[in-house]
Design an enzyme around this catalytic site. Sequence first.
Site, mmCIF file in Angstrom:
data_model
loop_
_atom_site.group_PDB
_atom_site.id
_atom_site.type_symbol
_atom_site.label_atom_id
_atom_site.label_comp_id
_atom_site.label_asym_id
_atom_site.label_seq_id
_atom_site.Cartn_x
_atom_site.Cartn_y
_atom_site.Cartn_z
ATOM 1 N N LYS A 184 0.832 -1.216 0.000
ATOM 2 C CA LYS A 184 0.000 0.000 0.000
ATOM 3 C C LYS A 184 0.856 1.251 0.000
ATOM 4 C CE LYS A 184 -4.503 -1.466 1.555
ATOM 5 N NZ LYS A 184 -5.567 -1.347 2.538
ATOM 6 N N LYS A 241 -3.689 -11.214 -7.007
ATOM 7 C CA LYS A 241 -4.902 -11.392 -6.193
ATOM 8 C C LYS A 241 -6.044 -10.524 -6.749
ATOM 9 C CE LYS A 241 -5.472 -9.082 -2.370
ATOM 10 N NZ LYS A 241 -5.406 -8.472 -1.041
ATOM 11 N N LYS A 295 -10.143 -5.025 -4.808
ATOM 12 C CA LYS A 295 -11.131 -3.952 -5.011
ATOM 13 C C LYS A 295 -10.567 -2.812 -5.833
ATOM 14 C CE LYS A 295 -13.732 -4.397 -0.779
ATOM 15 N NZ LYS A 295 -13.749 -4.136 0.646
HETATM 16 P P1 TYM Z 1 -10.423 -6.678 3.379
HETATM 17 O O1 TYM Z 1 -11.517 -5.706 3.556
HETATM 18 O O2 TYM Z 1 -9.305 -6.338 2.454
HETATM 19 O O3 TYM Z 1 -10.986 -8.079 2.904
HETATM 20 C C1 TYM Z 1 -12.049 -8.703 3.602
HETATM 21 C C2 TYM Z 1 -11.843 -10.199 3.584
HETATM 22 O O4 TYM Z 1 -11.747 -10.694 2.242
HETATM 23 C C3 TYM Z 1 -10.591 -11.505 2.100
HETATM 24 N N1 TYM Z 1 -10.095 -11.369 0.724
HETATM 25 C C4 TYM Z 1 -9.925 -12.388 -0.125
HETATM 26 N N2 TYM Z 1 -10.112 -13.717 0.009
HETATM 27 C C5 TYM Z 1 -9.853 -14.503 -1.059
HETATM 28 N N3 TYM Z 1 -9.411 -14.022 -2.256
HETATM 29 C C6 TYM Z 1 -9.197 -12.697 -2.433
HETATM 30 N N4 TYM Z 1 -8.782 -12.233 -3.598
HETATM 31 C C7 TYM Z 1 -9.463 -11.821 -1.333
HETATM 32 N N5 TYM Z 1 -9.372 -10.476 -1.170
HETATM 33 C C8 TYM Z 1 -9.753 -10.224 0.097
HETATM 34 C C9 TYM Z 1 -9.625 -10.954 3.126
HETATM 35 O O5 TYM Z 1 -8.635 -11.908 3.472
HETATM 36 C C10 TYM Z 1 -10.539 -10.632 4.280
HETATM 37 O O6 TYM Z 1 -10.784 -11.769 5.058
HETATM 38 N N6 TYM Z 1 -7.626 -6.122 7.420
HETATM 39 C C11 TYM Z 1 -8.818 -6.725 6.923
HETATM 40 C C12 TYM Z 1 -10.071 -6.291 7.645
HETATM 41 C C13 TYM Z 1 -10.012 -6.457 9.128
HETATM 42 C C14 TYM Z 1 -10.137 -7.681 9.819
HETATM 43 C C15 TYM Z 1 -10.069 -7.337 11.210
HETATM 44 C C16 TYM Z 1 -10.273 -9.003 9.421
HETATM 45 C C17 TYM Z 1 -9.899 -5.473 10.042
HETATM 46 N N7 TYM Z 1 -9.941 -5.996 11.305
HETATM 47 C C18 TYM Z 1 -10.147 -8.312 12.170
HETATM 48 C C19 TYM Z 1 -10.361 -9.971 10.408
HETATM 49 C C20 TYM Z 1 -10.287 -9.632 11.768
HETATM 50 C C21 TYM Z 1 -8.982 -6.335 5.481
HETATM 51 O O7 TYM Z 1 -8.489 -5.361 5.029
HETATM 52 O O8 TYM Z 1 -9.823 -7.113 4.804
#
Ligand code: TYM
Length: 340
Positions: A123, A205, A208
């Site tokens: 990032k 990957k 978004k």
């Molecule tokens: P975020 O918002 O980027 O993504 C949410 C969830 O989606 C999963 N994910 C994927 N899984 C499979 N293939 C992909 N291409 C893919 N892209 C995203 C992510 O692994 C995630 O589970 N930091 C976290 C949010 C967060 C969080 C937490 C998660 C904040 N606090 C506490 C768990 C526990 C995040 O940015 O996810």
Amino acid sequence: MENNTAPKLEKKPVIFSGIQPTSGSFTLGNYLGAVKNWSKLQDSYNCAYSIVNMHAITVRQDPAQLKKNTLSAFALILACGVDPEKSIAFIQSHVKTHAELAWVLNCYTQFGELSRMTQFKDKSAKHADNINAGLFTYPSLMAADILLYQTNLVPVGADQKQHLELARDIALRFNGLYGNVFQVPDGYIPKTAARIMSLADPGKKMSKSDENAKATVFLLDPPDTIIKKFKSAVTDSEALVAYREDKPGINNLMSIYSAVTGASIEEIETQFAGKGYGDFKLAVGEAVVEELRPIQEKHARLLADKAYLESCYRAGAEKALGISQRTLDKVYKKVGFLPY
Ligand code: TYM
């Protein structure tokens, strides 16, 4: 005497997970890697799920859009099956304990540890004009989210594994200093869809923020857009639906099809034996459209009822505060903050 009508206080293991409201919609990766599993876990676990808008501002957001996206994302987790009667569903900024514990945990997280986080490196390369302290300490806030609820399991995609390991290290370090304050959490990473790849570049990957519009399927994409994106998915020239190391595009489509239909990889190979990629891509696209149809309909119904959504996120925040405050109080006591 025992009162048989009283609800049983079953002590189920605790689940916590979160998702950023960056676009108001989720990617197919978010859904298959994480959110689809959230609803399945609700009966066997005590679950808390959060729209993590505080994490979202580590990259610049348009305020009006963030507000709108947060509500849309909240409606979308409900549309994906999170039941606010069974689980605690809330918006991170509504529950002040998250920011409070994050500060304390920042003081128990090392500069070196945060510097090694690949998401920070990615990032900061992408947003070179805004490498802010929040982007750097993002994992301590994520650790706070998880540790506040004495979480046993965290359902996430593979890309969050490193953050999760850091949360475990922070918990172990804190417990080592002060006794058993935090439950040390484990990850719950699905076998089939832990890392859904970009449809335009299966070496990357699905994300978004991909600039290539064909790379990412969003949950709220109209059906014809979804079909078009699958039809243009990058594959190879072999015309053989088989799961093999040198076929990342086909492997990705097979993982998606498997996660959506429940068919095993072997069953998919048999089903599409002798068929071309055109047929296979269309079948994957159609299966995804059918999976998302009820979600899209429910999302539209929920968004039209703002009062209901508000009552859900308020109730969720109250419950989340009640539980998380107990952990925060313990932490404040342990570190020596004078009681108020
Ligand atoms: P975020 O918002 O980027 O993504 C949410 C969830 O989606 C999963 N994910 C994927 N899984 C499979 N293939 C992909 N291409 C893919 N892209 C995203 C992510 O692994 C995630 O589970 N930091 C976290 C949010 C967060 C969080 C937490 C998660 C904040 N606090 C506490 C768990 C526990 C995040 O940015 O996810």
